[in-house]
Scaffold this motif. Structure first.
Motif, PDB file in Angstrom:
ATOM      1  N   ILE A  65      40.367  78.247  18.327  1.00 23.97           N
ATOM      2  CA  ILE A  65      40.385  79.155  17.021  1.00 23.97           C
ATOM      3  C   ILE A  65      41.118  78.429  16.101  1.00 23.97           C
ATOM      4  O   ILE A  65      40.537  78.587  14.689  1.00 23.97           O
ATOM      5  CB  ILE A  65      41.494  80.476  17.187  1.00 23.97           C
ATOM      6  N   THR A  66      42.051  77.495  16.175  1.00 21.95           N
ATOM      7  CA  THR A  66      42.515  76.729  15.006  1.00 21.95           C
ATOM      8  C   THR A  66      41.356  75.551  14.392  1.00 21.95           C
ATOM      9  O   THR A  66      41.213  75.545  13.331  1.00 21.95           O
ATOM     10  CB  THR A  66      43.852  75.856  15.772  1.00 21.95           C
ATOM     11  N   VAL A  67      40.758  74.978  15.497  1.00 22.61           N
ATOM     12  CA  VAL A  67      39.676  74.153  14.802  1.00 22.61           C
ATOM     13  C   VAL A  67      38.448  75.026  14.255  1.00 22.61           C
ATOM     14  O   VAL A  67      38.030  74.323  13.059  1.00 22.61           O
ATOM     15  CB  VAL A  67      38.924  73.791  16.079  1.00 22.61           C
ATOM     16  N   VAL A  68      38.242  76.162  14.620  1.00 22.65           N
ATOM     17  CA  VAL A  68      37.390  76.942  13.909  1.00 22.65           C
ATOM     18  C   VAL A  68      37.791  77.381  12.250  1.00 22.65           C
ATOM     19  O   VAL A  68      37.188  77.005  11.579  1.00 22.65           O
ATOM     20  CB  VAL A  68      36.952  78.443  14.698  1.00 22.65           C
ATOM     21  N   PHE A  69      39.213  77.803  12.398  1.00 20.58           N
ATOM     22  CA  PHE A  69      39.797  78.000  10.944  1.00 20.58           C
ATOM     23  C   PHE A  69      39.840  76.708  10.038  1.00 20.58           C
ATOM     24  O   PHE A  69      39.495  76.910   8.987  1.00 20.58           O
ATOM     25  CB  PHE A  69      41.222  78.940  11.256  1.00 20.58           C
ATOM     26  N   ARG A  70      40.116  75.747  10.592  1.00 25.56           N
ATOM     27  CA  ARG A  70      40.177  74.501   9.810  1.00 25.56           C
ATOM     28  C   ARG A  70      38.881  74.064   9.279  1.00 25.56           C
ATOM     29  O   ARG A  70      38.564  73.791   8.390  1.00 25.56           O
ATOM     30  CB  ARG A  70      40.725  73.373  10.830  1.00 25.56           C
ATOM     31  N   ILE A  71      37.664  74.277  10.176  1.00 30.77           N
ATOM     32  CA  ILE A  71      36.263  73.959   9.713  1.00 30.77           C
ATOM     33  C   ILE A  71      36.038  74.976   8.636  1.00 30.77           C
ATOM     34  O   ILE A  71      35.353  74.593   7.450  1.00 30.77           O
ATOM     35  CB  ILE A  71      35.385  74.097  10.942  1.00 30.77           C
ATOM     36  N   LEU A  72      36.470  76.265   8.806  1.00 27.34           N
ATOM     37  CA  LEU A  72      35.842  77.260   7.706  1.00 27.34           C
ATOM     38  C   LEU A  72      36.833  77.050   6.496  1.00 27.34           C
ATOM     39  O   LEU A  72      36.189  77.139   5.385  1.00 27.34           O
ATOM     40  CB  LEU A  72      36.258  78.662   8.418  1.00 27.34           C
ATOM     41  N   ALA A  73      37.921  76.646   6.667  1.00 26.78           N
ATOM     42  CA  ALA A  73      38.772  76.367   5.285  1.00 26.78           C
ATOM     43  C   ALA A  73      38.281  74.977   4.694  1.00 26.78           C
ATOM     44  O   ALA A  73      37.999  75.116   3.296  1.00 26.78           O
ATOM     45  CB  ALA A  73      40.521  75.785   5.739  1.00 26.78           C
TER      46      ALA A  73
END
Length: 100
Positions: A65-73
């Motif tokens: 989930i952290t990786v997904v949010f970092r890419i989205l940010a």
């Protein structure tokens, strides 16, 4: 699917309501530096699974989930800076002595 006591592994806090045992979420984590709130933890896995394996699975889920949010940010910031930088690239052409 129905699980028997021999085929489910769980992480949680034991409690008793009316003489019936239950498993409920427990608060874990939380610190002053960096400021973090305690999180409620409760997890179930099919079969006999070691507690370390359950926590490793939970950590892998959080990491994903952290990786997904970092890419989205990153994408949102890239878009934001592009929208800000677009008009700035035209600004020198408004002043003849700066742009060509």
């Amino acid at each position: 699917k129905l699980f028997t006591a021999e085929s489910v592994s769980a992480v949680g806090a034991q409690s008793s309501v009316g003489g019936v045992g239950r498993l409920k979420a427990f608060a874990a984590g939380g610190s002053a530096v960096p400021p973090c709130d305690a999180r409620r933890v409760q997890a179930y896995r099919a079969g006999i699974v070691d507690a370390d394996a359950i926590f490793d699975d939970l950590q892998a889920e959080v990491d994903g989930i952290t990786v997904v949010f970092r890419i989205l940010a990153f994408v949102i910031l890239w878009l934001g800076f592009s929208l800000i930088g677009g008009p700035l690239s035209v600004t020198p052409h408004l002043f003849p002595f700066i742009g060509s």
